[in-house]
Design an enzyme around this catalytic site. Structure first.
Site, PDB file in Angstrom:
ATOM      1  N   GLU A 105      56.405  20.558  20.458  1.00 23.63           N
ATOM      2  CA  GLU A 105      56.028  21.498  21.527  1.00 23.63           C
ATOM      3  C   GLU A 105      54.528  21.771  21.511  1.00 23.63           C
ATOM      4  O   GLU A 105      53.881  21.645  20.470  1.00 23.63           O
ATOM      5  CB  GLU A 105      56.756  22.840  21.301  1.00 23.63           C
ATOM      6  CG  GLU A 105      57.897  23.108  22.250  1.00 23.63           C
ATOM      7  CD  GLU A 105      57.477  23.353  23.703  1.00 23.63           C
ATOM      8  OE1 GLU A 105      56.355  22.970  24.100  1.00 23.63           O
ATOM      9  OE2 GLU A 105      58.290  23.920  24.440  1.00 23.63           O
ATOM     10  N   ASP A 106      54.027  22.199  22.656  1.00 26.18           N
ATOM     11  CA  ASP A 106      52.606  22.570  22.722  1.00 26.18           C
ATOM     12  C   ASP A 106      52.378  23.988  22.194  1.00 26.18           C
ATOM     13  O   ASP A 106      51.514  24.223  21.370  1.00 26.18           O
ATOM     14  CB  ASP A 106      52.077  22.433  24.165  1.00 26.18           C
ATOM     15  CG  ASP A 106      52.961  23.132  25.204  1.00 26.18           C
ATOM     16  OD1 ASP A 106      54.021  23.692  24.842  1.00 26.18           O
ATOM     17  OD2 ASP A 106      52.595  23.105  26.396  1.00 26.18           O
ATOM     18  N   ASP A 109      55.459  30.901  22.913  1.00 26.52           N
ATOM     19  CA  ASP A 109      54.944  32.201  23.328  1.00 26.52           C
ATOM     20  C   ASP A 109      56.083  33.222  23.178  1.00 26.52           C
ATOM     21  O   ASP A 109      56.306  33.738  22.090  1.00 26.52           O
ATOM     22  CB  ASP A 109      54.450  32.042  24.769  1.00 26.52           C
ATOM     23  CG  ASP A 109      53.755  33.266  25.310  1.00 26.52           C
ATOM     24  OD1 ASP A 109      53.344  34.108  24.512  1.00 26.52           O
ATOM     25  OD2 ASP A 109      53.607  33.375  26.546  1.00 26.52           O
ATOM     26  N   PHE A 158      45.753  33.637  26.842  1.00 26.06           N
ATOM     27  CA  PHE A 158      46.239  32.493  27.608  1.00 26.06           C
ATOM     28  C   PHE A 158      45.254  31.341  27.422  1.00 26.06           C
ATOM     29  O   PHE A 158      44.104  31.415  27.838  1.00 26.06           O
ATOM     30  CB  PHE A 158      46.393  32.853  29.085  1.00 26.06           C
ATOM     31  CG  PHE A 158      47.096  31.773  29.853  1.00 26.06           C
ATOM     32  CD1 PHE A 158      48.488  31.701  29.856  1.00 26.06           C
ATOM     33  CD2 PHE A 158      46.380  30.802  30.535  1.00 26.06           C
ATOM     34  CE1 PHE A 158      49.146  30.693  30.540  1.00 26.06           C
ATOM     35  CE2 PHE A 158      47.030  29.788  31.231  1.00 26.06           C
ATOM     36  CZ  PHE A 158      48.416  29.730  31.222  1.00 26.06           C
ATOM     37  N   ARG A 171      44.329  20.195  31.492  1.00 19.82           N
ATOM     38  CA  ARG A 171      45.120  19.564  30.424  1.00 19.82           C
ATOM     39  C   ARG A 171      44.305  18.509  29.670  1.00 19.82           C
ATOM     40  O   ARG A 171      44.573  18.211  28.517  1.00 19.82           O
ATOM     41  CB  ARG A 171      46.349  18.863  31.015  1.00 19.82           C
ATOM     42  CG  ARG A 171      47.377  19.793  31.631  1.00 19.82           C
ATOM     43  CD  ARG A 171      48.645  19.017  31.938  1.00 19.82           C
ATOM     44  NE  ARG A 171      49.559  19.700  32.839  1.00 19.82           N
ATOM     45  CZ  ARG A 171      50.452  20.615  32.476  1.00 19.82           C
ATOM     46  NH1 ARG A 171      50.556  20.964  31.211  1.00 19.82           N
ATOM     47  NH2 ARG A 171      51.255  21.167  33.359  1.00 19.82           N
TER      48      ARG A 171
HETATM   49  P1  5GP Z   1      57.734  30.567  26.052  1.00 20.67           P
HETATM   50  O1  5GP Z   1      59.040  30.197  26.651  1.00 20.67           O
HETATM   51  O2  5GP Z   1      57.662  30.389  24.564  1.00 20.67           O
HETATM   52  O3  5GP Z   1      57.265  31.935  26.496  1.00 20.67           O
HETATM   53  O4  5GP Z   1      56.645  29.657  26.728  1.00 20.67           O
HETATM   54  C1  5GP Z   1      56.564  28.334  26.531  1.00 20.67           C
HETATM   55  C2  5GP Z   1      55.793  27.688  27.647  1.00 20.67           C
HETATM   56  O5  5GP Z   1      54.965  28.617  28.378  1.00 20.67           O
HETATM   57  C3  5GP Z   1      54.849  26.689  27.048  1.00 20.67           C
HETATM   58  O6  5GP Z   1      55.472  25.448  26.842  1.00 20.67           O
HETATM   59  C4  5GP Z   1      53.748  26.663  28.085  1.00 20.67           C
HETATM   60  O7  5GP Z   1      54.084  25.793  29.123  1.00 20.67           O
HETATM   61  C5  5GP Z   1      53.704  28.077  28.627  1.00 20.67           C
HETATM   62  N1  5GP Z   1      52.671  28.879  27.926  1.00 20.67           N
HETATM   63  C6  5GP Z   1      52.867  29.898  27.078  1.00 20.67           C
HETATM   64  N2  5GP Z   1      51.688  30.398  26.634  1.00 20.67           N
HETATM   65  C7  5GP Z   1      50.730  29.650  27.225  1.00 20.67           C
HETATM   66  C8  5GP Z   1      49.300  29.665  27.153  1.00 20.67           C
HETATM   67  O8  5GP Z   1      48.638  30.441  26.454  1.00 20.67           O
HETATM   68  N3  5GP Z   1      48.667  28.722  27.900  1.00 20.67           N
HETATM   69  C9  5GP Z   1      49.319  27.837  28.707  1.00 20.67           C
HETATM   70  N4  5GP Z   1      48.571  26.970  29.395  1.00 20.67           N
HETATM   71  N5  5GP Z   1      50.666  27.794  28.783  1.00 20.67           N
HETATM   72  C10 5GP Z   1      51.359  28.693  28.052  1.00 20.67           C
END
Ligand code: 5GP
Length: 188
Positions: A105-106, A109, A158, A171
């Site tokens: 995963e990237d 959050d 963010f 990206r």
């Molecule tokens: P989660 O479900 O854990 O809240 O979020 C996961 C997804 O939200 C990540 O795979 C990404 O696509 C997006 N995301 C969450 N935080 C960030 C951030 O700081 N920057 C960006 N560009 N995307 C984020």
């Protein structure tokens, strides 16, 4: 009027340099190679954000691996908010039954996306299922997710770059950074 993105000037701050990311990805690759030696590892990358991380990480892994790709998106919400509803845009193309699966995963959050994805993948009966994320933002976590490999723990900001987007842009930056506030205000 929407402003035009300007890669060179929209970034306010670099949080992780290209060199820092490279060194950490090498380290993760070494650990994964040791931990999975002699096993049947499949790396499952979650598009699009983890594309550069996956490409770099797999080349730092010194054991045979298979790769597969999924794409998910959250329903509704905005670029910076997660509603917790996940849609599978692209499913696995291989069978992971009985294989050791490592999800690449990237960023984690709230954890809602991965929480859904892990439940989905567990249903496909892998021998093991673990997570490797480049970035971890624990401040906003809503569900507990056991993360096995973390590149960097970052503050609640963010971020963009190295796969991560804002409005599908940024990206292709080689580093992870934060945009100038005007950029979010203008496009948000
Ligand atoms: P989660 O479900 O854990 O809240 O979020 C996961 C997804 O939200 C990540 O795979 C990404 O696509 C997006 N995301 C969450 N935080 C960030 C951030 O700081 N920057 C960006 N560009 N995307 C984020």
């Amino acid at each position: 009027m929407t402003r035009r993105a300007d890669l060179a000037n929209d970034v306010a701050e670099v949080l992780l340099t290209e060199a820092e990311i490279t060194a950490r990805v090498q380290e993760l690759g070494r650990r994964i190679s040791e931990d999975y030696a002699g096993r049947e590892l499949t790396l499952v990358s979650v598009l699009k954000g983890s594309l550069p991380f996956m490409a770099d990480l797999m080349r730092e892994i010194a054991i045979p691996v298979q790769i597969d790709l999924m794409e998910v998106s959250s329903y509704g919400g905005t670029a910076t908010e997660n509603t917790g509803l996940v849609r599978i845009l692209k499913d696995l193309s291989s069978n992971i039954d009985g294989r050791d699966v490592l999800v690449v995963e990237d960023i984690i959050d709230t954890g809602l996306t991965l929480n859904y994805l892990m439940r989905y993948l567990r249903g496909k009966n892998p021998a093991s299922l673990r997570i490797c994320t480049l970035l971890d933002k624990p401040a906003r976590r809503l569900v507990e997710i056991p993360v096995d490999y973390v590149g960097f723990t970052i503050p609640d900001r963010f971020v963009i770059g190295y796969g991560l987007d804002y409005g599908e842009i940024y990206r292709n930056l080689r580093f992870v950074g934060v945009l100038r506030p005007e950029v979010y205000a203008d496009q948000g």
